[in-house]
Scaffold this motif. Sequence first.
Motif, PDB file in Angstrom:
ATOM      1  N   GLY A   8       0.721  -1.115   0.056  1.00 24.43           N
ATOM      2  CA  GLY A   8      -0.032   0.226  -0.132  1.00 24.43           C
ATOM      3  C   GLY A   8       0.858   1.104  -0.120  1.00 24.43           C
ATOM      4  O   GLY A   8       0.200   2.423   0.345  1.00 24.43           O
ATOM      5  N   ALA A  24       1.528   6.929  -0.424  1.00 27.78           N
ATOM      6  CA  ALA A  24       0.440   5.837  -0.460  1.00 27.78           C
ATOM      7  C   ALA A  24       0.284   5.526  -1.883  1.00 27.78           C
ATOM      8  O   ALA A  24       0.104   6.300  -2.842  1.00 27.78           O
ATOM      9  N   HIS A  28      -6.166   4.810   1.608  1.00 29.69           N
ATOM     10  CA  HIS A  28      -6.306   4.318   2.858  1.00 29.69           C
ATOM     11  C   HIS A  28      -7.159   4.897   3.719  1.00 29.69           C
ATOM     12  O   HIS A  28      -7.431   6.274   3.795  1.00 29.69           O
ATOM     13  N   GLU A  32      -6.610   2.683   9.473  1.00 27.32           N
ATOM     14  CA  GLU A  32      -6.237   1.521   8.388  1.00 27.32           C
ATOM     15  C   GLU A  32      -4.646   1.525   8.672  1.00 27.32           C
ATOM     16  O   GLU A  32      -3.832   2.417   8.707  1.00 27.32           O
ATOM     17  N   LEU A  34      -1.216   0.905   7.187  1.00 27.43           N
ATOM     18  CA  LEU A  34      -0.447   0.993   5.989  1.00 27.43           C
ATOM     19  C   LEU A  34       0.402   0.040   5.582  1.00 27.43           C
ATOM     20  O   LEU A  34       0.478  -0.430   4.564  1.00 27.43           O
ATOM     21  N   LYS A 322      -0.049   3.734  10.974  1.00 26.03           N
ATOM     22  CA  LYS A 322      -1.454   3.556  10.903  1.00 26.03           C
ATOM     23  C   LYS A 322      -1.903   4.989  10.333  1.00 26.03           C
ATOM     24  O   LYS A 322      -1.360   5.805  10.679  1.00 26.03           O
TER      25      LYS A 322
END
Length: 355
Positions: A8, A24, A28, A32, A34, A322
Amino acid sequence: MAAGDSSGVEVRLNLPNKGRALFASRDHAEGESLFEETPIVSAQFLWNKLYKYAACDHCLRSLETAQGMCRRLTNNPSLELPHPECCPVDDSAYVSCPHCQKVYCSATCRDRAWSQYHMTLCRRASVSDDDHPLAKLEEAWRNIHYPPETCSIMLIARMIATVKQAKDPSSALAAFSQFCHTTVNEEEEIAHKLLGETFQSHLELLRSLVTGALYEEQLQQWFTPEGFKSLFALIGTNGQGIGTSSLSVWVKGCDLLTLGDEERESLDTLIDRVYDDLDKACGQFLNCEGSGLYSLQSACNHSCDANAEVTFPHNDFTLCVKALRAIKQGEEVCICYLSECDVERSRHSRQKILK
């Protein structure tokens, strides 16, 4: 050596005014994960270990129960914590190095440590511990770098040992060369306090001791005065603090219990009292603490308005980044290098702390 799903995110190189950065590669959602990753190398802080914060010598998992830790830190051997099932510490799985008795949370960690770096660093019983070159190195470090620590000389020792033991030393070296390691930044500010003029004699002592204990011909560039400085700069620029705590695991477990209102209030009051007692006894020093070098996390740049945060959800050195809010594909992933209190300071103060 890094582990976990990194699909991701992507690292971009040679960006103007940034160098490396993490972006990214898909959308996301808030909250979530990552990615998760384990460090290329890590080590517990030496003062932390000396003060009996028991951690796995490889993954830094806390080896004490929450109750045992609280009893030790508050010097209250009669302290009782309810719901022991919320602290999944299992000392029946612990193993030791048969040669030097370093303790690991599992045979897996012991074997991984041995194959990566510990075969080189193991202090076998044939050498008196006080006379061992690595023991002298650790003692010198403790005399130079008092708490709170921000890195450990043993992190450098493990870097050297990792290359020495690697089946392909050139690949191991390449893993470390990915990190930024200039000894000064654009404004000529040092990347680690030991690189300042005040500490030159200390730095030379450490270099001499590391060379005597671990010199390796294929790493001779790391043992020169400038090369040794570059190792501290690498850690000062890229090192990520690691914290593990059985108490934290127990508290989170208690939060998930289904309890009546009265029992919940009583438990919350007890937890608050325990933290108050710990604060009086040891202040901010609650956790097993160390430092590590992470490939993906080190590419995250700082923002005082970060869109992601670093956590350690497994009570070991496994790092998770996160999302603090929704992150769109192509957006840079930034974390905050500052504590919650420091973020609230003025822009000038924040820049001074970051330097």
